[in-house]
Design an enzyme around this catalytic site. Structure first.
Site, PDB file in Angstrom:
ATOM      1  N   HIS A 105      41.036  47.887  38.205  1.00  0.00           N
ATOM      2  CA  HIS A 105      39.686  47.322  38.050  1.00  0.00           C
ATOM      3  C   HIS A 105      38.639  48.437  37.956  1.00  0.00           C
ATOM      4  CE1 HIS A 105      41.766  43.968  40.298  1.00  0.00           C
ATOM      5  NE2 HIS A 105      41.217  43.294  39.313  1.00  0.00           N
ATOM      6  N   LYS A 133      46.353  44.738  30.649  1.00  0.00           N
ATOM      7  CA  LYS A 133      47.450  44.247  31.500  1.00  0.00           C
ATOM      8  C   LYS A 133      47.657  42.749  31.252  1.00  0.00           C
ATOM      9  CE  LYS A 133      49.810  43.455  35.438  1.00  0.00           C
ATOM     10  NZ  LYS A 133      49.563  42.033  35.556  1.00  0.00           N
ATOM     11  N   ARG A 154      48.599  41.155  42.625  1.00  0.00           N
ATOM     12  CA  ARG A 154      49.782  40.427  43.134  1.00  0.00           C
ATOM     13  C   ARG A 154      50.913  41.367  43.549  1.00  0.00           C
ATOM     14  NH1 ARG A 154      48.108  36.274  39.080  1.00  0.00           N
ATOM     15  NH2 ARG A 154      47.560  34.428  40.293  1.00  0.00           N
TER      16      ARG A 154
END
Ligand code: PAF
Length: 285
Positions: free
Chosen positions: A41, A153, A191
């Protein structure tokens, strides 16, 4: 220490801040996120910084892109830590809307991007992309940024958002940013936090298999045979479930023929499950 990042929670507050910057002639970059931020990010913030005078991030764990039984409740939430990371990365403002700012009482509008949403993730998570398209359209309309940056991604998501912006004449330029990877090649993802140490070792094979698939396709191996070998390699690496591993046309993600790919720009994409974690990744051919 970086100064605390200003946080706004309503659309009128967001617009007040952005209108003031716009009145000074400043270009605005938006990085939409669901929080649980990592280096990936922060690289999106850097990409936005390179193209805009002011960078805002949004943080909203969007319930409509999770199907019943997926990890909406368990999705990691860490706003204070995220805000500190964003401030350190040069973000100017965090928009962390209250749920009613995105879905006001009586909300009845859903955006569906057909075609590019349908295969791959669309087959395995049927309502996912209409949830993504709806929230992203709202964020783009609420903030009216000059550019918005999304990670490669989530490659299919990026293509869905590009199609959405073109189809709805949204004036924001949509930028795709390269995937950030761990040293062993695993794509960074919020995740990944769910993986146990043995699963984390197996997970690195997803990137290896995709890189190999991209390589053999570029060398002229027929698509059908190369996909079958990649599927075999993923199952022998220890993944529990293979949802898909496929080569597709790079822009609209339509199917390639079974033979060699030729000159068409192509992308290889895969989704697997490992324990309770679902992993996706992709590579350019
Ligand atoms: O990629 C994500 O984190 C989400 O899908 C997005 C684009 C922020 C929409 O909720």
């Amino acid at each position: 220490m970086d100064a605390a990042l200003p946080i706004v929670r309503t659309v009128p507050d967001l617009r007040r801040r952005l209108d003031a910057w716009r009145a000074e002639g400043q270009r605005i970059g938006l990085v939409p996120t669901m929080g649980a931020l990592h280096e990936g990010h922060l690289s999106l913030i850097a990409q936005a910084r390179a193209r805009a005078d002011r960078v805002i991030a949004s943080l909203f764990v969007n319930p409509t892109q999770f199907a019943p039984g997926e990890d909406f409740e368990a999705y990691p939430r860490s706003e204070a830590q995220d805000a500190a990371l964003l401030a350190g990365a040069g973000c100017d403002l965090l928009f962390a809307p209250t749920p009613d700012q995105i879905y006001p009482p009586g909300f009845s509008t859903t955006i569906t991007v057909s075609g590019v949403s349908a295969p791959l993730e669309g087959e395995n998570r049927p309502s996912h992309f209409s949830g993504v398209a709806t929230v992203v359209a709202k964020l783009l309309i609420q903030a009216r940024p000059d550019v918005a940056v999304f990670g490669e991604k989530d490659y299919q998501q990026l293509q869905v958002i590009k199609r959405l912006a073109r189809d709805l004449d949204l004036p924001t330029r949509i930028i795709g940013a390269p995937t950030v990877r761990a040293p062993d090649g695993l794509a960074l993802s919020s995740r990944n936090a769910y993986l146990t140490p043995p699963e984390r070792e197996i997970a690195a094979n997803l990137n290896r298999v995709l890189l190999n698939l991209a390589r053999v396709l570029a060398q002229g191996e027929p698509v059908a045979a190369a996909e079958a070998e990649a599927a075999e390699a993923l199952m022998s690496a220890g993944f529990d479930v293979l949802e898909y591993v496929q080569a597709r046309h790079a822009e609209d993600l339509s199917r390639l023929g079974p033979g060699p790919i030729g000159a068409a720009p192509a992308r290889v994409l895969a989704a697997v499950r490992l324990g309770k974690t679902r992993l996706i990744d992709n590579r350019a051919v």
